[in-house]
Design a protein around this motif. Structure first.
Motif, PDB file in Angstrom:
ATOM      1  N   GLU A 237       0.838  -1.202   0.000  1.00 65.11           N
ATOM      2  CA  GLU A 237       0.000   0.000   0.000  1.00 65.11           C
ATOM      3  C   GLU A 237       0.872   1.250   0.000  1.00 65.11           C
ATOM      4  O   GLU A 237       0.622   2.208  -0.712  1.00 65.11           O
ATOM      5  N   MET A 238       1.929   1.192   0.779  1.00 64.82           N
ATOM      6  CA  MET A 238       2.718   2.400   0.965  1.00 64.82           C
ATOM      7  C   MET A 238       4.054   2.057   1.613  1.00 64.82           C
ATOM      8  O   MET A 238       4.162   1.038   2.296  1.00 64.82           O
ATOM      9  N   ALA A 239       5.040   2.883   1.364  1.00 66.74           N
ATOM     10  CA  ALA A 239       6.308   2.723   2.079  1.00 66.74           C
ATOM     11  C   ALA A 239       6.781   4.099   2.505  1.00 66.74           C
ATOM     12  O   ALA A 239       6.480   5.099   1.844  1.00 66.74           O
ATOM     13  N   ASP A 240       7.482   4.150   3.628  1.00 67.93           N
ATOM     14  CA  ASP A 240       8.127   5.411   4.005  1.00 67.93           C
ATOM     15  C   ASP A 240       9.562   5.105   4.412  1.00 67.93           C
ATOM     16  O   ASP A 240      10.105   4.063   4.049  1.00 67.93           O
ATOM     17  N   PHE A 241      10.154   6.009   5.157  1.00 66.56           N
ATOM     18  CA  PHE A 241      11.577   5.873   5.470  1.00 66.56           C
ATOM     19  C   PHE A 241      11.894   4.527   6.129  1.00 66.56           C
ATOM     20  O   PHE A 241      12.888   3.905   5.868  1.00 66.56           O
TER      21      PHE A 241
ATOM     22  N   CYS B 217       2.360  18.676   0.734  1.00 65.68           N
ATOM     23  CA  CYS B 217       1.946  17.412   1.331  1.00 65.68           C
ATOM     24  C   CYS B 217       2.782  16.258   0.765  1.00 65.68           C
ATOM     25  O   CYS B 217       2.467  15.734  -0.301  1.00 65.68           O
ATOM     26  N   PRO B 218       3.852  15.875   1.449  1.00 63.18           N
ATOM     27  CA  PRO B 218       4.663  14.775   0.918  1.00 63.18           C
ATOM     28  C   PRO B 218       3.933  13.434   0.994  1.00 63.18           C
ATOM     29  O   PRO B 218       3.226  13.177   1.960  1.00 63.18           O
ATOM     30  N   TYR B 219       4.095  12.639  -0.059  1.00 59.97           N
ATOM     31  CA  TYR B 219       3.561  11.269  -0.093  1.00 59.97           C
ATOM     32  C   TYR B 219       4.710  10.304  -0.163  1.00 59.97           C
ATOM     33  O   TYR B 219       5.487  10.389  -1.101  1.00 59.97           O
ATOM     34  N   PRO B 220       4.790   9.350   0.697  1.00 60.29           N
ATOM     35  CA  PRO B 220       4.093   9.278   1.962  1.00 60.29           C
ATOM     36  C   PRO B 220       4.639  10.319   2.953  1.00 60.29           C
ATOM     37  O   PRO B 220       5.714  10.862   2.695  1.00 60.29           O
ATOM     38  N   PRO B 221       3.962  10.572   4.044  1.00 56.76           N
ATOM     39  CA  PRO B 221       2.765   9.884   4.522  1.00 56.76           C
ATOM     40  C   PRO B 221       1.454  10.534   4.099  1.00 56.76           C
ATOM     41  O   PRO B 221       0.402  10.100   4.557  1.00 56.76           O
TER      42      PRO B 221
END
Ligand SMILES: Cc1ncc(COP(=O)(O)O)c(C=O)c1O
Length: 506
Positions: A356-360, A442-446
């Protein structure tokens, strides 16, 4: 779960299919005329039938704006299934629902208490309504670096400080599945005579299983919006807005929905909402039990992989008021010199697994009744293999910088709606500290707005954004996605210059 009267019907879906089967000659919208006008390449891929369901508003299938037959019936069934007084089908996702909730609850100038980590549709709704946001910043967990949820104390303090606020909005669950004590919050909000709105985009399934955190309506919220398409089986854009109790002006809400929603709703989406409700009432609990079981098995296995960890309900419940929707798997790569981005990239390119999503330092998975235990086993096996196969590469990587969301709410210089109507100018981002931002950053993610129109750009925010970009995030909805430049308010417009400009977006 008890099966309520009439829940064995799917009135809207049946009406759509019934009409499609009549095979009438179409001299109405949509222009593809049951798919005959559609390019072959599309028809060959999806087949002909779906186009027959893509209808225009007509008496046989009812009108979303003025429902009087099958849509009305389907919405009543949805309300009963969710324990609400009213339910409304939405074809512009929870984005449209958040806008409808806020625009129907707030007049221009009204204060609304919202978490700073609200989805950008909440921020845009506040701008559209001309409301005055009072932001609350949830705590950031020191171990996981995840942004937590609002606490009843934070809400109570805000209600005390802002007795004139009209409404409180809570995001529950958050993107990562973190829930708060909504029942306690509902009690506080109502004591202070305000309306409780819940962005429940990530919780359309909660009501249907007793071991999941309580849903918004069951907790006493006045209104909530759910992305049925995100966690149940409705088609993309299909959401529902539920209302309970006497605090919501239903006529105003209906008018607002009419203003915001298209006059040509997709009957394919609407039909899928009717079916989603049916599916949850009939065997939803059992299906969710299987989902929970496979998530727990995956969680336990991931927690045995050296360097990785998967957030557990027990961990979250140690934090006062918080709970976790266990169908969201947050896999932390913190114990490895590998970012969540890198892990998601490897999973995607080498194992055909799209997260779904990844971040740092996290990879987030949404698991729903559409997934199978086999798929989760493939995921966990892939993680086990990656940790071994990439060991040397990970070890040779330089240590990642820890990036934590700013812990404070930026100072608001100008109301966000007003900021959008003021004269702006684009300046190099590196010269922006101290200026007043004129756009949503608005950074994606999050996907959490770091800056909103009218807020002051500080050194800490500047540094955070640079780090976020450096780590591979994208900046969405901003005039310069690479953030070389940023739109700020003109400091002091020249006397002869026009003072106002209509919506300086884009
Ligand atoms: C918390 C939250 N609210 C609202 C939305 C918007 O939902 P939709 O995509 O259904 O418009 C999202 C989307 O990711 C979200 O995460």
């Amino acid at each position: 779960m008890a099966i309520y009267d009439g829940q064995d019907k799917t009135p809207l879906f049946d009406a759509i299919v019934g009409y499609a089967n009549e095979n009438k000659i179409s001299f109405h919208t949509p222009g593809h005329k049951h798919g005959k006008g559609m390019l072959k390449v599309f028809r060959q891929y999806v087949g002909d039938k779906v186009f027959r369901l893509d209808l225009s508003v007509m008496s046989e299938v009812d009108s979303l704006h003025e429902p009087s037959s099958v849509i009305k019936e389907a919405q009543v069934l949805a309300a009963k299934a969710y324990g609400a007084d009213y339910s409304f089908f939405l074809v512009n996702g929870t984005t449209g629902g958040n806008q409808a909730m806020i625009l129907s609850a707030c007049d221009p100038g009204d204060k609304i208490i919202i978490p700073r980590n609200a989805h950008k549709s909440v921020i845009s709704a506040v701008i559209l309504a001309g409301a005055e946001p009072v932001y609350l910043m949830p705590k950031v967990d020191e171990v996981s670096d995840l942004i937590l949820n609002l606490t009843p104390e934070q809400v109570e303090e805000a209600c005390r400080q802002h007795p004139d606020a009209k409404a409180v909005l809570v995001t529950n669950p958050t993107y990562f599945g973190l829930t708060t004590d909504l029942e306690a919050i509902a009690e506080i909000v109502h004591q202070y005579d305000k309306v409780l709105l819940v962005d429940e985009a990530h919780g359309p399934h909660l009501h249907f299983h007793p071991s999941l955190p309580k849903s918004a309506i069951d907790s006493g919220a006045d209104m909530c919006v759910q992305s049925t398409h995100k966690h149940l089986a409705a088609l993309s854009q299909g959401s529902m807005l539920h209302v309970k109790g006497v605090r919501v002006d239903i006529l105003r809400l209906k008018t607002t929905l009419q203003m915001l929603q298209t006059t040509s709703p997709s009957y394919v989406i609407l039909g899928s909402l009717d079916l989603s409700r049916y599916q949850m009432v009939h065997g939803g609990e059992q299906a969710l039990s299987q989902v929970l079981e496979m998530c727990e098995a995956a969680r336990a296995r991931i927690n045995k992989i050296p360097g990785l960890s998967c957030l557990t309900r027990e961990q979250v419940r140690k934090i006062p008021y918080l709970d976790l929707d266990p169908t969201k798997l947050t896999v932390s790569t913190k114990g490895l010199p590998c970012s969540g981005y890198d892990m998601a990239k490897i999973l995607n390119s080498e194992y055909g697994i799209q997260t779904e999503m990844a971040d740092f330092q996290n990879v987030l998975l949404f698991v729903s009744l559409g997934n199978t235990p086999k798929e989760l086993k493939r995921f966990t096996s892939a993680l086990e293999k990656i940790v071994v196969d990439y060991k040397d590469m990970f070890m040779n990587q330089k240590k990642r910088k820890r990036i934590v969301f700013p812990s404070f709410v930026p100072r608001k210089e100008v109301n966000p709606r007003e900021a959008l109507t003021r004269l702006t100018r684009k300046i190099p981002f590196k010269r922006s500290v101290g200026k007043v931002c004129a756009e949503i950053v608005c950074p994606y993610p999050p996907g959490i707005p770091v800056l909103c129109p009218g807020e002051v750009i500080t050194q800490e925010i500047y540094n955070y954004l640079l780090n976020v970009l450096d780590s591979g995030a994208r900046i969405n909805g901003q005039s310069d996605g690479r953030l070389q430049t940023i739109k700020v308010l003109e400091d002091a417009p020249a006397a002869s210059a026009p003072q106002k400009k209509l919506f300086a977006i884009g």
